[in-house]
Motif scaffolding. Structure first.
Motif, mmCIF file in Angstrom:
data_model
loop_
_atom_site.group_PDB
_atom_site.id
_atom_site.type_symbol
_atom_site.label_atom_id
_atom_site.label_comp_id
_atom_site.label_asym_id
_atom_site.label_seq_id
_atom_site.Cartn_x
_atom_site.Cartn_y
_atom_site.Cartn_z
ATOM 1 N N SER A 9 0.850 -1.194 0.000
ATOM 2 C CA SER A 9 0.000 0.000 0.000
ATOM 3 C C SER A 9 0.884 1.241 0.000
ATOM 4 C CB SER A 9 -0.897 0.034 1.242
ATOM 5 O OG SER A 9 -1.545 1.294 1.308
ATOM 6 N N ARG A 11 -0.609 4.347 0.227
ATOM 7 C CA ARG A 11 -1.527 5.383 0.681
ATOM 8 C C ARG A 11 -0.990 6.120 1.898
ATOM 9 N NH1 ARG A 11 -6.322 5.440 3.211
ATOM 10 N NH2 ARG A 11 -5.748 3.646 4.473
ATOM 11 N N GLY A 13 -1.202 7.267 5.513
ATOM 12 C CA GLY A 13 -1.883 6.659 6.666
ATOM 13 C C GLY A 13 -2.202 5.188 6.488
ATOM 14 N N GLY A 16 -1.151 -0.895 6.106
ATOM 15 C CA GLY A 16 -0.229 -1.944 5.683
ATOM 16 C C GLY A 16 1.123 -1.868 6.376
ATOM 17 N N ALA A 84 -3.582 -5.118 0.928
ATOM 18 C CA ALA A 84 -4.942 -4.678 1.251
ATOM 19 C C ALA A 84 -5.872 -5.228 0.171
ATOM 20 C CB ALA A 84 -5.006 -3.151 1.267
ATOM 21 N N TYR A 86 -8.750 -3.726 -2.274
ATOM 22 C CA TYR A 86 -9.430 -2.530 -2.771
ATOM 23 C C TYR A 86 -10.519 -2.970 -3.743
ATOM 24 C CZ TYR A 86 -5.581 0.575 -1.113
ATOM 25 O OH TYR A 86 -4.662 1.264 -0.358
ATOM 26 N N TYR A 115 -5.442 -8.022 4.628
ATOM 27 C CA TYR A 115 -6.271 -7.393 5.666
ATOM 28 C C TYR A 115 -7.417 -6.679 4.982
ATOM 29 C CZ TYR A 115 -3.049 -3.642 4.332
ATOM 30 O OH TYR A 115 -2.291 -2.764 3.603
ATOM 31 N N ASP A 118 -13.283 -8.340 5.387
ATOM 32 C CA ASP A 118 -13.430 -9.802 5.419
ATOM 33 C C ASP A 118 -12.058 -10.471 5.348
ATOM 34 O OD1 ASP A 118 -16.327 -9.853 5.480
ATOM 35 O OD2 ASP A 118 -16.206 -9.017 3.460
ATOM 36 N N ASN A 147 -10.163 -6.143 9.560
ATOM 37 C CA ASN A 147 -10.037 -4.706 9.870
ATOM 38 C C ASN A 147 -10.828 -4.269 11.102
ATOM 39 O OD1 ASN A 147 -8.404 -4.133 7.746
ATOM 40 N ND2 ASN A 147 -9.892 -2.920 6.587
HETATM 41 C C1 LIG Z 1 -9.970 2.320 -2.884
HETATM 42 C C2 LIG Z 1 -10.327 1.477 -1.688
HETATM 43 C C3 LIG Z 1 -11.153 0.405 -1.851
HETATM 44 C C4 LIG Z 1 -11.460 -0.427 -0.772
HETATM 45 N N1 LIG Z 1 -12.186 -1.537 -0.975
HETATM 46 C C5 LIG Z 1 -12.300 -2.449 0.019
HETATM 47 C C6 LIG Z 1 -12.859 -3.732 -0.217
HETATM 48 O O1 LIG Z 1 -13.293 -4.051 -1.301
HETATM 49 N N2 LIG Z 1 -12.907 -4.621 0.801
HETATM 50 C C7 LIG Z 1 -12.414 -4.321 2.048
HETATM 51 O O2 LIG Z 1 -12.452 -5.165 2.924
HETATM 52 N N3 LIG Z 1 -11.878 -3.095 2.306
HETATM 53 C C8 LIG Z 1 -11.800 -2.172 1.331
HETATM 54 N N4 LIG Z 1 -11.234 -0.956 1.568
HETATM 55 C C9 LIG Z 1 -10.861 -0.626 2.939
HETATM 56 C C10 LIG Z 1 -9.463 -1.105 3.223
HETATM 57 O O3 LIG Z 1 -9.468 -2.451 3.609
HETATM 58 C C11 LIG Z 1 -8.835 -0.260 4.328
HETATM 59 O O4 LIG Z 1 -8.938 1.110 3.974
HETATM 60 C C12 LIG Z 1 -7.392 -0.620 4.525
HETATM 61 O O5 LIG Z 1 -6.874 0.117 5.607
HETATM 62 C C13 LIG Z 1 -6.586 -0.317 3.261
HETATM 63 O O6 LIG Z 1 -5.249 -0.664 3.428
HETATM 64 P P1 LIG Z 1 -4.117 0.463 3.531
HETATM 65 O O7 LIG Z 1 -4.549 1.360 4.663
HETATM 66 O O8 LIG Z 1 -2.863 -0.295 3.880
HETATM 67 O O9 LIG Z 1 -4.048 1.148 2.213
HETATM 68 C C14 LIG Z 1 -10.938 -0.117 0.511
HETATM 69 C C15 LIG Z 1 -10.106 0.997 0.668
HETATM 70 C C16 LIG Z 1 -9.791 1.777 -0.418
HETATM 71 C C17 LIG Z 1 -8.838 2.931 -0.232
#
Ligand SMILES: Cc1cc2nc3c(=O)[nH]c(=O)nc-3n(C[C@H](O)[C@H](O)[C@H](O)COP(=O)(O)O)c2cc1C
Length: 185
Positions: A9, A11, A13, A16, A84, A86, A115, A118, A147
């Motif tokens: 990731s 992003r 904040g 990951g 992650a 997405y 992570y 689900d 999460n």
């Molecule tokens: C563009 C985007 C799409 C996401 N889609 C999902 C998803 O389909 N399923 C899920 O469980 N979480 C989803 N999330 C939430 C992420 O699991 C959560 O934001 C996580 O912290 C992302 O990892 P990162 O913080 O390391 O980038 C999404 C987050 C983003 C930014």
């Protein structure tokens, strides 16, 4: 044996980072391999726009950032993808980073720590299809962190059983990497 724990990731904040550090803290107790965190964000990779397909580029890339990424990936025997989920799949920047190279991945081993709401398991299962194109050898053992139950006020607090799950994953990854099943390109 060298294993790269790829923090996929980029992003602001990102969660990951904590996940990769937790994986590293467990993996570092093993003496069969060296484990490093490979932080994708630090490579500042461009989006893939090159005319030459990376698989045909013979490790000669137009952009020095891709060259540095390729040399790093080349230096590892296997990987743990910290991913992650997405939109029910793999993060785009991470996919772009994998797409940007070719032979550097070929025949190497990979395990997945995900992570998400689900556990991020849809991302892991999509990764399995993607890495098959490089003849990467994916191990079955995974860790999938929830999460909404394993982060408290943004801090990772994994379930007790996660360390044992990571142990199984590492056993499988180390054994598969030692076998060197698919010749590297
Ligand atoms: C563009 C985007 C799409 C996401 N889609 C999902 C998803 O389909 N399923 C899920 O469980 N979480 C989803 N999330 C939430 C992420 O699991 C959560 O934001 C996580 O912290 C992302 O990892 P990162 O913080 O390391 O980038 C999404 C987050 C983003 C930014």
């Amino acid at each position: 044996m060298k294993i790269g724990i790829i923090l996929g990731s980029i992003r602001e904040g990102r969660r990951g980072e904590q996940v990769a550090q937790w994986v590293h803290s467990i993996a570092s107790k093993r003496d069969e391999a060296e484990f490093d965190i490979v932080d994708l964000k630090s490579f500042d990779l461009p989006l893939l726009t090159t005319a030459t397909v990376p698989g045909a580029a013979k490790r000669k890339y137009d952009d020095p950032r891709v060259t540095a990424w390729g040399e790093t990936i080349d230096s590892y025997d296997g990987f743990i993808f910290v991913t992650a989920e997405y939109n029910h799949s793999v993060p785009g920047a991470f996919k772009n980073a994998v797409d940007s190279l070719g032979p550097e991945w070929a025949g190497k081993t990979v395990a997945f720590v995900s992570y998400g709401a689900d556990g991020g398991v849809r991302a892991t299962e999509h990764w399995r299809q993607i890495v098959a194109n490089f003849q990467m050898v994916g191990v079955r053992g995974t860790v999938a962190l929830f999460n909404f139950m394993e982060f408290e006020d943004g801090a990772l607090v994994p379930f007790e059983r996660r360390e044992a799950e990571a142990g199984v994953m590492l056993d499988q990854l180390i054994a598969a990497t030692a076998k060197n099943l698919v010749p590297a390109v």
